[in-house]
Design an enzyme around this catalytic site. Structure first.
Site, PDB file in Angstrom:
ATOM      1  N   ARG A  78       0.836  -1.203   0.000  1.00 20.51           N
ATOM      2  CA  ARG A  78       0.000   0.000   0.000  1.00 20.51           C
ATOM      3  C   ARG A  78       0.876   1.259   0.000  1.00 20.51           C
ATOM      4  O   ARG A  78       0.586   2.236  -0.670  1.00 20.51           O
ATOM      5  CB  ARG A  78      -0.922  -0.023   1.227  1.00 20.51           C
ATOM      6  CG  ARG A  78      -2.080   0.960   1.164  1.00 20.51           C
ATOM      7  CD  ARG A  78      -3.104   0.521   0.158  1.00 20.51           C
ATOM      8  NE  ARG A  78      -4.280   1.380   0.164  1.00 20.51           N
ATOM      9  CZ  ARG A  78      -5.125   1.477  -0.842  1.00 20.51           C
ATOM     10  NH1 ARG A  78      -4.926   0.763  -1.943  1.00 20.51           N
ATOM     11  NH2 ARG A  78      -6.182   2.259  -0.764  1.00 20.51           N
ATOM     12  N   PHE A  81       2.289   2.009  -3.474  1.00 21.28           N
ATOM     13  CA  PHE A  81       1.292   2.662  -4.326  1.00 21.28           C
ATOM     14  C   PHE A  81       1.150   4.140  -3.976  1.00 21.28           C
ATOM     15  O   PHE A  81       1.190   5.009  -4.848  1.00 21.28           O
ATOM     16  CB  PHE A  81      -0.049   1.942  -4.195  1.00 21.28           C
ATOM     17  CG  PHE A  81      -1.215   2.717  -4.745  1.00 21.28           C
ATOM     18  CD1 PHE A  81      -1.292   2.980  -6.111  1.00 21.28           C
ATOM     19  CD2 PHE A  81      -2.224   3.173  -3.912  1.00 21.28           C
ATOM     20  CE1 PHE A  81      -2.367   3.711  -6.631  1.00 21.28           C
ATOM     21  CE2 PHE A  81      -3.293   3.886  -4.417  1.00 21.28           C
ATOM     22  CZ  PHE A  81      -3.366   4.158  -5.790  1.00 21.28           C
ATOM     23  N   TYR A  82       1.022   4.446  -2.672  1.00 19.10           N
ATOM     24  CA  TYR A  82       0.800   5.829  -2.262  1.00 19.10           C
ATOM     25  C   TYR A  82       2.043   6.698  -2.411  1.00 19.10           C
ATOM     26  O   TYR A  82       1.945   7.929  -2.395  1.00 19.10           O
ATOM     27  CB  TYR A  82       0.287   5.883  -0.817  1.00 19.10           C
ATOM     28  CG  TYR A  82      -1.208   5.704  -0.728  1.00 19.10           C
ATOM     29  CD1 TYR A  82      -2.070   6.660  -1.254  1.00 19.10           C
ATOM     30  CD2 TYR A  82      -1.761   4.575  -0.135  1.00 19.10           C
ATOM     31  CE1 TYR A  82      -3.445   6.503  -1.190  1.00 19.10           C
ATOM     32  CE2 TYR A  82      -3.139   4.401  -0.068  1.00 19.10           C
ATOM     33  CZ  TYR A  82      -3.972   5.375  -0.592  1.00 19.10           C
ATOM     34  OH  TYR A  82      -5.332   5.209  -0.540  1.00 19.10           O
ATOM     35  N   SER A  83       3.208   6.083  -2.556  1.00 20.34           N
ATOM     36  CA  SER A  83       4.423   6.877  -2.757  1.00 20.34           C
ATOM     37  C   SER A  83       4.415   7.574  -4.109  1.00 20.34           C
ATOM     38  O   SER A  83       5.097   8.583  -4.302  1.00 20.34           O
ATOM     39  CB  SER A  83       5.668   5.985  -2.632  1.00 20.34           C
ATOM     40  OG  SER A  83       5.735   5.056  -3.712  1.00 20.34           O
TER      41      SER A  83
END
Length: 335
Positions: A78, A81-83
Site C-alpha cells: 500500500r 502505491f501511495y508513494s
C-alpha cells in the site's frame, strides 16, 4: 544464504537498469526526453506515451526495491502505491509490477523488501519471533490481539500447549470473543481472524502454527452464507491432502438456520442476489469438496436463506460463547 540472495537481487537490478540507460543514450539527442528518478533520458519519438509511463513505473519500482534490499528495509504494498499515486493510478498496477519483478528474479516478494499490508489478527496462548528483527511477540499479553505481519516468523512452542485453534471469519466476532471472556473460559485456546478472505500472511501463519502444534485441532467459524463457506474452503486449501482433515468447519452450518435455539425467521436473510445463487451452484458442482460440505451448501439452494454470526448473540452477549460454541466444542460437532 540470505546475503547471497540480496546480492543477486541488487546485481540483477543494476544490470537491468544499466542496459536501459545504455540503450537510451544511443538515441539521437534531439529527441524528446523523459525524466526518471531525476535522470534525463532520451526517447525515440515513435514510443507512445503509454509505453513511456509503463517504463517509468517499472524503473521506479526497481529503484525502490534496490533501496529496500540495500538498506534491509521493509515497505508494504500500500505504501508503494501511495508513494507515487499519480504514476500508478491504481494499486493493482504497482502490485502487478512487483509480481513481475519477483517472477523475473525467481524470488519471493518479501525478499524484495515488499510485504502485504497487515490484515489478520491473532490472540491467546501463543508466542512467536519475527525473524528479521528478532522481536518476540507474546499474544497472552495483548488484550485486543496482535496484527499478523507479512514477514518470516518462528513459532515458539510454550510449555502450556495450545488446546485448539479457532479461526473466525470476521474481526467483529474476533473482538466479541475477546471482550466477553472466550480466552478466559478456554485458557489454552488460540484465536485467529483473517478479517474476511484471508491474506497470504494469515494463511502462512496458520500453517506454521499447525506445523509446530501438529496434533492441535483447528476449527473455523464463518457466517452462514456462500461467502463464509468459500472462506472456510480457502483456509482448508492452505493444507495438503494429508493435513487437510485437521481443519474442521465448526459452523454456522446452513442446516442449523432454522434449528438454532431462539432463532426466528426474521434473523435470517433471503438469498436474492443472482451472483450468490450462481456461486452456490458452482460450489455444489466442485469435485474437490466433501459430500458433507456439498450437502450443507445444497441447503442454500433449497431454502434460499442465509444468516450472519451476529444473529446468534443478538439477544444476549454470552449466547455465542456459552451456548453455541460450547456445545460445538464439547459435543465435537464439526465437518
Amino acid at each position: 544464504m540470505s546475503d547471497n540472495i540480496d546480492l543477486k537481487i541488487l546485481n540483477e537490478i543494476e544490470h537491468m537498469c544499466m542496459l536501459c540507460v545504455e540503450q537510451m543514450y544511443r538515441l539521437p539527442t534531439s529527441l524528446p526526453s523523459l525524466i526518471i528518478n531525476e535522470q534525463n533520458y532520451q526517447w525515440n519519438d515513435k514510443i507512445e506515451d503509454r509505453n513511456r509511463r509503463d517504463f517509468t513505473r517499472y524503473i521506479y519500482v526497481l529503484s525502490t526495491i534496490h533501496r529496500l534490499v540495500r538498506t534491509q528495509s521493509r515497505m508494504n504494498m500500500r505504501e508503494l502505491f501511495y508513494s507515487q499515486v499519480n504514476l500508478f493510478h491504481q494499486q493493482r498496477i504497482s502490485d502487478s509490477i512487483v509480481e513481475q519483478i519477483a517472477r523475473h528474479l525467481c524470488v519471493d516478494r518479501r525478499q524484495l523488501g515488499l510485504v502485504a499490508t497487515a490484515k489478520g489478527f491473532c490472540a491467546g496462548n501463543l508466542r512467536y519471533r519475527i525473524v528479521r528483527s528478532g522481536e518476540i511477540i507474546d499474544c497472552n499479553q495483548l488484550s485486543n490481539g496482535q496484527l499478523i505481519v507479512d514477514d518470516d516468523v518462528e513459532i515458539i512452542e510454550t510449555e502450556n500447549h495450545i488446546t485448539f485453534i479457532l479461526v473466525v471469519e470476521k474481526d467483529t466476532i474476533f473482538q466479541h470473543l475477546l471482550n466477553h471472556g472466550f480466552l478466559t473460559r478456554y485458557h489454552g485456546a488460540c484465536l485467529i481472524t483473517g478479517r474476511g478472505q484471508p491474506d497470504h500472511a494469515t494463511r502462512s501463519f496458520l500453517f506454521q502454527l499447525s506445523r509446530v502444534y501438529n496434533e492441535t485441532p483447528i476449527y473455523i467459524l464463518t457466517d452462514c452464507d456462500i461467502f463464509g463457506v468459500l472462506i472456510a474452503s480457502t483456509y482448508q486449501s492452505t493444507f495438503d491432502d494429508n493435513d487437510r482433515h485437521r481443519l474442521r468447519w465448526l459452523g454456522v452450518w446452513p442446516e442449523e438456520l432454522l434449528s438454532l435455539c431462539s432463532l426466528s425467521i426474521s434473523q435470517t436473510l433471503p438469498i436474492t442476489d443472482e451472483r450468490e445463487r450462481r456461486m452456490i451452484s458452482r460450489f455444489i458442482q466442485r469435485s474437490d469438496i466433501s459430500d458433507e460440505w456439498r450437502q450443507q451448501v445444497s441447503f442454500f439452494e433449497q431454502h434460499q436463506r442465509k444468516m450472519e454470526i451476529e444473529a446468534i448473540y443478538e439477544n444476549g452477549t454470552k449466547k455465542l460463547i456459552d451456548d453455541y460454541l460450547h456445545d460445538k466444542l464439547m459435543g465435537h460437532r464439526w465437518l
